[in-house]
Design a protein around this motif. Sequence first.
Motif, PDB file in Angstrom:
ATOM      1  N   TYR A  33       0.632  -1.191   0.005  1.00  0.00           N
ATOM      2  CA  TYR A  33       0.065   0.165  -0.091  1.00  0.00           C
ATOM      3  C   TYR A  33       0.739   1.366   0.077  1.00  0.00           C
ATOM      4  N   TYR A  35       0.725   5.393   1.169  1.00  0.00           N
ATOM      5  CA  TYR A  35      -0.597   6.296   1.724  1.00  0.00           C
ATOM      6  C   TYR A  35       0.297   7.749   1.533  1.00  0.00           C
ATOM      7  N   PHE A  45      -5.060   7.118   1.527  1.00  0.00           N
ATOM      8  CA  PHE A  45      -4.808   5.746   0.944  1.00  0.00           C
ATOM      9  C   PHE A  45      -4.502   6.411  -0.588  1.00  0.00           C
ATOM     10  N   TYR A  48      -3.098   0.367  -3.795  1.00  0.00           N
ATOM     11  CA  TYR A  48      -2.894  -0.946  -3.309  1.00  0.00           C
ATOM     12  C   TYR A  48      -2.485  -2.102  -4.384  1.00  0.00           C
ATOM     13  N   GLN A  50      -1.903  -5.959  -4.999  1.00  0.00           N
ATOM     14  CA  GLN A  50      -1.889  -7.488  -4.760  1.00  0.00           C
ATOM     15  C   GLN A  50      -0.922  -8.274  -5.623  1.00  0.00           C
ATOM     16  N   ALA A  55      -4.534  -3.528  -7.274  1.00  0.00           N
ATOM     17  CA  ALA A  55      -5.831  -4.006  -6.957  1.00  0.00           C
ATOM     18  C   ALA A  55      -6.762  -2.412  -6.840  1.00  0.00           C
ATOM     19  N   ASP A  56      -6.215  -1.601  -6.321  1.00  0.00           N
ATOM     20  CA  ASP A  56      -7.123  -0.481  -6.217  1.00  0.00           C
ATOM     21  C   ASP A  56      -6.347   0.927  -6.401  1.00  0.00           C
ATOM     22  N   GLU A 100      -8.766 -10.874   5.285  1.00  0.00           N
ATOM     23  CA  GLU A 100      -9.197  -9.912   5.546  1.00  0.00           C
ATOM     24  C   GLU A 100      -8.699  -9.187   6.885  1.00  0.00           C
ATOM     25  N   GLU A 103      -3.040  -7.165   9.304  1.00  0.00           N
ATOM     26  CA  GLU A 103      -2.039  -5.941   9.821  1.00  0.00           C
ATOM     27  C   GLU A 103      -1.272  -5.392   8.790  1.00  0.00           C
ATOM     28  N   GLN A 104      -1.338  -4.032   8.792  1.00  0.00           N
ATOM     29  CA  GLN A 104      -0.366  -3.573   7.713  1.00  0.00           C
ATOM     30  C   GLN A 104       0.587  -2.947   8.399  1.00  0.00           C
TER      31      GLN A 104
ATOM     32  N   ASN B  32     -13.488  -3.519   9.813  1.00  0.00           N
ATOM     33  CA  ASN B  32     -12.536  -3.985  10.660  1.00  0.00           C
ATOM     34  C   ASN B  32     -11.860  -2.581  11.109  1.00  0.00           C
ATOM     35  N   PHE B  34      -9.248  -0.307  13.617  1.00  0.00           N
ATOM     36  CA  PHE B  34      -7.605  -0.549  13.911  1.00  0.00           C
ATOM     37  C   PHE B  34      -7.469   0.786  14.952  1.00  0.00           C
ATOM     38  N   TYR B  36      -3.551   2.643  15.218  1.00  0.00           N
ATOM     39  CA  TYR B  36      -2.422   2.680  15.410  1.00  0.00           C
ATOM     40  C   TYR B  36      -1.714   3.983  16.286  1.00  0.00           C
ATOM     41  N   LEU B  46       0.771  -0.955  14.695  1.00  0.00           N
ATOM     42  CA  LEU B  46      -0.467  -1.290  15.341  1.00  0.00           C
ATOM     43  C   LEU B  46      -0.603  -1.369  16.805  1.00  0.00           C
ATOM     44  N   LYS B  49      -6.547  -4.036  16.942  1.00  0.00           N
ATOM     45  CA  LYS B  49      -7.807  -4.131  15.936  1.00  0.00           C
ATOM     46  C   LYS B  49      -8.828  -5.092  16.269  1.00  0.00           C
ATOM     47  N   PHE B  51     -11.794  -7.409  14.599  1.00  0.00           N
ATOM     48  CA  PHE B  51     -11.866  -8.179  13.260  1.00  0.00           C
ATOM     49  C   PHE B  51     -13.550  -8.693  13.284  1.00  0.00           C
ATOM     50  N   ASN B  94     -11.337  -0.378   7.705  1.00  0.00           N
ATOM     51  CA  ASN B  94     -11.408  -0.824   6.259  1.00  0.00           C
ATOM     52  C   ASN B  94     -12.552  -1.681   6.226  1.00  0.00           C
ATOM     53  N   GLY B  96     -13.598  -4.325   5.430  1.00  0.00           N
ATOM     54  CA  GLY B  96     -13.771  -5.802   5.958  1.00  0.00           C
ATOM     55  C   GLY B  96     -14.187  -6.875   4.552  1.00  0.00           C
ATOM     56  N   LYS B  97     -13.687  -6.365   3.364  1.00  0.00           N
ATOM     57  CA  LYS B  97     -13.594  -7.109   2.264  1.00  0.00           C
ATOM     58  C   LYS B  97     -12.030  -7.428   1.837  1.00  0.00           C
ATOM     59  N   LEU B  98     -12.023  -8.687   1.428  1.00  0.00           N
ATOM     60  CA  LEU B  98     -10.430  -8.927   0.883  1.00  0.00           C
ATOM     61  C   LEU B  98     -10.448  -8.102  -0.374  1.00  0.00           C
ATOM     62  N   TYR B  99      -9.239  -7.704  -0.994  1.00  0.00           N
ATOM     63  CA  TYR B  99      -9.011  -6.996  -2.136  1.00  0.00           C
ATOM     64  C   TYR B  99      -9.447  -5.425  -1.769  1.00  0.00           C
ATOM     65  N   THR B 100     -10.156  -5.309  -0.856  1.00  0.00           N
ATOM     66  CA  THR B 100     -10.204  -3.625  -0.802  1.00  0.00           C
ATOM     67  C   THR B 100      -9.752  -3.386   0.546  1.00  0.00           C
ATOM     68  N   ASP B 101      -8.552  -3.558   0.965  1.00  0.00           N
ATOM     69  CA  ASP B 101      -8.334  -3.488   2.315  1.00  0.00           C
ATOM     70  C   ASP B 101      -7.604  -2.166   2.643  1.00  0.00           C
ATOM     71  N   LYS B 102      -7.815  -0.954   1.819  1.00  0.00           N
ATOM     72  CA  LYS B 102      -7.261   0.321   1.998  1.00  0.00           C
ATOM     73  C   LYS B 102      -7.638   0.823   3.425  1.00  0.00           C
ATOM     74  N   LEU B 103      -7.020   1.252   4.427  1.00  0.00           N
ATOM     75  CA  LEU B 103      -7.391   1.787   5.589  1.00  0.00           C
ATOM     76  C   LEU B 103      -7.655   3.248   5.290  1.00  0.00           C
TER      77      LEU B 103
END
Lengths: 115, 115
Positions: A33, A35, A45, A48, A50, A55-56, A100, A103-104, B32, B34, B36, B46, B49, B51, B94, B96-103
């Motif tokens: 990612y 930022y 953000f 991102y 993958q 992916a985004d 999901e 931790e980043q 989800n 967090f 930090y 972190l 978190k 989840f 974020n 809570g979907k995989l592949y859109t994990d931007k914070l």
Amino acid sequence: GAGVSQTPSNKVTEKGKYVELRCDPISGHTALYWYRQSLGQGPEFLIYFQGTGAADDSGLPNDRFFAVRPEGSVSTLKIQRTERGDSAVYLCASSLGDREGDEQFFGPGTRLTVL
Amino acid sequence: AQSVSQHNHHVILSEAASLELGCNYSYGGTVNLFWYVQYPGQHLQLLLKYFSGDPLVKGIKGFEAEFIKSKFSFNLRKPSVQWSDTAEYFCAVNEGKLYTDKLIFGTGTRLQVFP
């Protein structure tokens, strides 16, 4: 046990110039990612990855900003025709990317100053 | 669009005082959450978190946070702060979907603890 590393730590450039910022994620992390953090703000953000693919990229502010991750490891954020408003700390983070709410892990950032 | 609000921008406490930092988010779906922390001169790391499961989450260094879904809140607490807790604290969410994990981060709360 190296963490996320970013180079350079500081970059000063003139308005209109091109800059590249590098991120080396934690080994084995498939998600990466970018930022941007301006003074007094939380990280914002940008993009991102993958693996090798973006992916985004919904956070990239305009087409002057571009990022690549050709081999699925190191990533480079490229900014063309820099403007004073681009001055900020650019943060990179990586995660395992396989679930999901992973931790980043953040790097120390690159402080970009555009004069 | 999602957003995160941290209402306390700057908090000053004496050692042993109790801490509560507010965090509210705007998103109706699964999230989800967090917290930090950024200690002076260090990178973001972190703290804890949420989840799924128990809405009361315990993190490192004696911190905890409670997810209250009906209030869209995830406040951070510590019963007795130490001088070493002086840092900037960021709440993030974020989708809570995989592949859109931007914070999505809040603007941060600067905590100063005096001995």
